[in-house]
Design an enzyme around this catalytic site. Structure first.
Site, PDB file in Angstrom:
ATOM      1  CB  ILE A 194       7.108   2.097   5.233  1.00 37.50           C
ATOM      2  CG1 ILE A 194       8.467   2.293   4.607  1.00 37.50           C
ATOM      3  CG2 ILE A 194       7.179   1.363   6.550  1.00 37.50           C
ATOM      4  CD1 ILE A 194       9.270   3.389   5.298  1.00 37.50           C
ATOM      5  CG  ASN A 195       9.904  -1.605   4.224  1.00 40.45           C
ATOM      6  OD1 ASN A 195      10.495  -1.016   3.322  1.00 40.45           O
ATOM      7  ND2 ASN A 195      10.323  -1.623   5.474  1.00 40.45           N
ATOM      8  NE  ARG A 196       5.611  -2.901  -3.399  1.00 43.56           N
ATOM      9  CZ  ARG A 196       4.731  -2.187  -4.060  1.00 43.56           C
ATOM     10  NH1 ARG A 196       3.446  -2.274  -3.761  1.00 43.56           N
ATOM     11  NH2 ARG A 196       5.093  -1.373  -5.027  1.00 43.56           N
ATOM     12  CG  LEU A 197       5.792  -4.639   5.858  1.00 49.23           C
ATOM     13  CD1 LEU A 197       6.647  -4.640   7.130  1.00 49.23           C
ATOM     14  CD2 LEU A 197       5.528  -6.083   5.420  1.00 49.23           C
ATOM     15  CG  HIS A 198       0.344  -2.128   1.780  1.00 54.03           C
ATOM     16  ND1 HIS A 198       1.155  -1.014   1.725  1.00 54.03           N
ATOM     17  CD2 HIS A 198       0.598  -2.840   0.644  1.00 54.03           C
ATOM     18  CE1 HIS A 198       1.857  -1.043   0.603  1.00 54.03           C
ATOM     19  NE2 HIS A 198       1.547  -2.145  -0.061  1.00 54.03           N
TER      20      HIS A 198
END
Ligand SMILES: Cc1cc2nc3c(=O)[nH]c(=O)nc-3n(C[C@H](O)[C@H](O)[C@H](O)COP(=O)(O)O)c2cc1C
Length: 217
Positions: A194-198
């Site tokens: 989520i939130n590009r906090l890969h």
């Protein structure tokens, strides 16, 4: 796809998206994590989970990339089969290094592999060649892969000629066809979050073991 496989695919999809990966708990060995993820991709019923991009570069560093099928993998590396006179094979002759990319969008997963490349043994290539459908074997004989071709008709004529030549018995391995093995020095696992906090976990070979690090997404 049956209802059961659809349900399995949805469960695997859910697992992939909700579960991140941690440098603290992943396996010591990237091949074992690769095997887990590959199994999940197959269980999810993805089309061609074994499809991968193979990038090579010639002696001048000019890169080229194409899709290939992974046919085998294990502690020694990742194996694909092709024509030994193709563009990729000529690149690998000049510069025996390659990068592979697997992308399984439904699971929000990507795996990158980099390493040295060597030809597998003729015996191993012949053993695999024997498992291929007859038409694919004749196709391999017929194709001067990556050379220019005057017309479709010329290719079909070559196919018919080889069909006649090999009209019975086992079709031998063409001397210009076989496998390459990519022996990984670096394998990176990417899990979409989520939130590009890969999550990005990179394994780098260090002698007999693997260094494991987390990278910024
Ligand atoms: C999904 C997919 C899988 C492919 N698998 C292979 C393969 O396993 N071996 C192969 O020689 N070409 C395969 N091809 C064709 C290659 O992408 C490429 O056209 C061919 O190998 C010639 O590449 P080159 O000119 O860079 O050597 C595949 C193509 C696609 C779209």
């Amino acid at each position: 796809m049956s209802i059961i496989s659809k349900m399995r695919a949805l469960i695997t999809l859910g697992e992939g998206m909700s579960r991140g990966i941690s440098e603290l708990t992943v396996s010591d060995d990237p091949l074992s994590l690769f095997a887990d993820w590959f199994e999940s991709a197959k269980r999810a019923g993805l089309a061609l989970p074994e499809a991968m991009t193979v990038a090579t570069a010639n002696a001048n560093g000019l890169p080229s990339a194409r899709m290939m099928l992974l046919k085998d993998f294990g502690s020694e590396g990742f194996v694909f089969y092709t024509n030994y006179e193709s563009r990729k094979a000529l690149d690998l002759q000049e510069n025996p290094q390659a990068a592979l990319v697997f992308h399984w969008p439904a699971l929000q997963r990507q795996i990158r592999v980099e390493g040295r490349v060597e030809r597998i043994s003729t015996e191993e290539s012949a053993a695999y060649f024997r498992t291929r459908p007859r038409g694919s074997c004749i196709g391999a004989w017929s194709s001067k892969q990556s050379s220019t071709l005057d017309s479709r008709a010329a290719l079909e004529q070559r196919f018919r000629d080889y069909e006649r030549r090999f009209d019975r018995g086992e079709i031998p391995l063409p001397p210009f066809w076989g496998g390459f093995r990519v022996i990984p020095d670096c394998v990176e696992f990417w899990q979409g979050r989520i939130n590009r906090l890969h999550d990005r976990i990179r394994y780098t070979r260090e002698g007999n073991h693997w260094r494991i690090e987390r990278l910024y997404p």
